[in-house]
Motif scaffolding. Structure first.
Motif, PDB file in Angstrom:
ATOM      1  N   ASP A   1      -0.798  13.954 -59.407  1.00  0.00           N
ATOM      2  CA  ASP A   1      -1.623  15.156 -59.349  1.00  0.00           C
ATOM      3  C   ASP A   1      -1.482  15.743 -57.953  1.00  0.00           C
ATOM      4  O   ASP A   1      -1.271  15.005 -56.986  1.00  0.00           O
ATOM      5  N   PRO A   2      -1.617  17.058 -57.825  1.00  0.00           N
ATOM      6  CA  PRO A   2      -1.585  17.634 -56.494  1.00  0.00           C
ATOM      7  C   PRO A   2      -2.926  17.420 -55.792  1.00  0.00           C
ATOM      8  O   PRO A   2      -3.980  17.489 -56.418  1.00  0.00           O
ATOM      9  N   VAL A   3      -2.882  17.144 -54.511  1.00  0.00           N
ATOM     10  CA  VAL A   3      -4.082  16.961 -53.710  1.00  0.00           C
ATOM     11  C   VAL A   3      -3.977  17.862 -52.493  1.00  0.00           C
ATOM     12  O   VAL A   3      -2.921  17.948 -51.872  1.00  0.00           O
ATOM     13  N   MET A   4      -5.070  18.571 -52.194  1.00  0.00           N
ATOM     14  CA  MET A   4      -5.041  19.456 -51.037  1.00  0.00           C
ATOM     15  C   MET A   4      -5.654  18.757 -49.832  1.00  0.00           C
ATOM     16  O   MET A   4      -6.787  18.277 -49.909  1.00  0.00           O
ATOM     17  N   VAL A   5      -4.898  18.686 -48.760  1.00  0.00           N
ATOM     18  CA  VAL A   5      -5.375  17.973 -47.567  1.00  0.00           C
ATOM     19  C   VAL A   5      -5.350  18.899 -46.350  1.00  0.00           C
ATOM     20  O   VAL A   5      -4.742  19.968 -46.372  1.00  0.00           O
ATOM     21  N   CYS A   6      -6.005  18.443 -45.298  1.00  0.00           N
ATOM     22  CA  CYS A   6      -6.055  19.155 -44.024  1.00  0.00           C
ATOM     23  C   CYS A   6      -4.739  18.954 -43.281  1.00  0.00           C
ATOM     24  O   CYS A   6      -4.260  17.829 -43.164  1.00  0.00           O
ATOM     25  N   SER A   7      -4.168  20.041 -42.779  1.00  0.00           N
ATOM     26  CA  SER A   7      -2.888  19.949 -42.077  1.00  0.00           C
ATOM     27  C   SER A   7      -3.014  19.141 -40.789  1.00  0.00           C
ATOM     28  O   SER A   7      -2.029  18.625 -40.274  1.00  0.00           O
TER      29      SER A   7
ATOM     30  N   PRO B   1       1.918  26.071 -54.548  1.00  0.00           N
ATOM     31  CA  PRO B   1       0.597  25.402 -54.456  1.00  0.00           C
ATOM     32  C   PRO B   1      -0.490  26.111 -55.258  1.00  0.00           C
ATOM     33  O   PRO B   1      -1.387  25.460 -55.804  1.00  0.00           O
TER      34      PRO B   1
ATOM     35  N   GLU C   1      -6.846  14.475 -44.253  1.00  0.00           N
ATOM     36  CA  GLU C   1      -7.892  14.107 -45.210  1.00  0.00           C
ATOM     37  C   GLU C   1      -7.986  15.134 -46.335  1.00  0.00           C
ATOM     38  O   GLU C   1      -7.783  16.338 -46.094  1.00  0.00           O
ATOM     39  N   PRO C   2      -8.323  14.685 -47.552  1.00  0.00           N
ATOM     40  CA  PRO C   2      -8.542  15.637 -48.651  1.00  0.00           C
ATOM     41  C   PRO C   2      -9.651  16.629 -48.292  1.00  0.00           C
ATOM     42  O   PRO C   2     -10.618  16.260 -47.619  1.00  0.00           O
ATOM     43  N   LEU C   3      -9.488  17.858 -48.755  1.00  0.00           N
ATOM     44  CA  LEU C   3     -10.412  18.921 -48.381  1.00  0.00           C
ATOM     45  C   LEU C   3     -11.486  19.130 -49.439  1.00  0.00           C
ATOM     46  O   LEU C   3     -11.214  19.058 -50.628  1.00  0.00           O
ATOM     47  N   SER C   4     -12.698  19.405 -48.967  1.00  0.00           N
ATOM     48  CA  SER C   4     -13.735  19.882 -49.875  1.00  0.00           C
ATOM     49  C   SER C   4     -14.397  21.090 -49.226  1.00  0.00           C
ATOM     50  O   SER C   4     -14.370  21.236 -48.003  1.00  0.00           O
TER      51      SER C   4
ATOM     52  N   MET D   1       0.179  25.173 -58.897  1.00  0.00           N
ATOM     53  CA  MET D   1      -0.131  23.758 -59.131  1.00  0.00           C
ATOM     54  C   MET D   1      -1.635  23.488 -59.075  1.00  0.00           C
ATOM     55  O   MET D   1      -2.141  22.660 -59.845  1.00  0.00           O
ATOM     56  N   SER D   2      -2.344  24.170 -58.206  1.00  0.00           N
ATOM     57  CA  SER D   2      -3.784  23.912 -58.159  1.00  0.00           C
ATOM     58  C   SER D   2      -4.459  24.496 -59.398  1.00  0.00           C
ATOM     59  O   SER D   2      -5.444  23.936 -59.898  1.00  0.00           O
TER      60      SER D   2
END
Lengths: 164, 164
Positions: free
Chosen positions: A124-130, A91, A134-137, A94-95
């Motif tokens: 594309d890789p997307v980072m989400v909340c476990s 990860p 939801e996608p994280l910001s 990839m990020s």
DNA sequence: ACCATAAGTTCTATTTTAGAACTGTCAATA
DNA sequence: TATTGACAGTTCTAAAATAGAACTTATGGT
């Protein structure tokens, strides 16, 4: 600050940076994920000096990110392959790739594309909340001291207060 | 290899490493996400030498990751805040934190915990495929040359063949 | 006048890195 | 037998980056 001191910091960023936080380690790991395994392969594909390559491989083995596997006897020679700990760096790589794809490409476009074998699509890789998926910001995340923290520094306390 | 050469490589990892691929840049960015903004705050919380801090801040501004915002006149002083390009580094920082949380913690546990404001729970970041939403692993990804690629090097072609 | 704050800059010593050459082991070839 | 090449390093010197401390500049407060 010495490199050794970094490992001891009560911060997961600092401890990870102690392992991968130099130019060559990250590039070596990129090559590992592209199936490069042998000393001369790394050297040829990266243009790193042999001295530094030997040093970095040793470091990555010491941290348990790579493992030396013998692939021939007489003379004994080894391949460097990723351990599970090393595979777990995916990860991060990839990020890094994704940020470069968005912010550092020239007019010719991306150097590489990634296909997901599961769904057969370029992605594309997307980072989400476990927890909620939801996608994280950065703005949607609140940081708490954990059990392994030292204590809140005055300068951080002040910064946290400012953020409210 | 010089740092300038890294920026020119046809590789999104190399280009990103040119921006954040040193010990201090990543730690400075960690502080930015913890709301640190001023020169002396960075210096106090990181223990970086003032010389290097000035140099790294300049570099991050040059790459468009940070922006200098005046917060007082006479004498003119600036805060360093993340641009959108800088905020987009969040997945990199979070994946670094997460790897450290999993692989570099001592018996006392994590130094920091993260709460998602959306769902109010403590979470870990998970990297998923933008197309199908499944979690990503290195083995489930196939790499293709993109339009910005130079060309496949012999050493990579060999490695790719070995992987099949 | 004196001290404190903030954001740097300058200086020397130490450490790290670059770049090239060298070493050791073995297999294949002339 | 001698030579060449592949592979995985090690050793060397010069150049570059970093550490650590002191210094500078501008201003406001006592």
């Amino acid at each position: 600050m010495k490199w050794d001191a970094l490992e001891e910091e009560p911060c997961s960023v600092a401890r990870t940076v102690a392992v991968i936080g130099d130019r060559w380690s990250l590039l070596i790991l990129r090559e590992c994920f592209l199936r490069i395994r042998r000393f001369d392969e790394f050297q040829a594909s990266l243009g790193i000096t042999r001295h530094l390559l030997a040093d970095r491989l040793k470091k990555l083995v010491r941290f348990g990110v790579l493992r030396k596997i013998p692939y021939q006897e007489a003379p004994k020679r080894y391949e460097y392959i990723l351990t599970q700990k090393g595979l777990d760096l995916y990860p991060i790589i990839m990020s890094i790739v994704h940020w470069g794809n968005i912010h550092m490409v020239d007019s010719r476009g991306r150097p590489m594309l990634h296909e997901h074998k599961n769904c057969k699509k370029m992605f594309d890789p997307v980072m989400v909340c476990s927890e909620c998926g939801e996608p994280l910001s950065a703005k949607a995340v609140h940081v708490h001291l954990g059990p392994g923290a030292r204590q809140s520094s005055p300068v951080h306390a002040k910064a946290q207060a400012r953020a409210k």
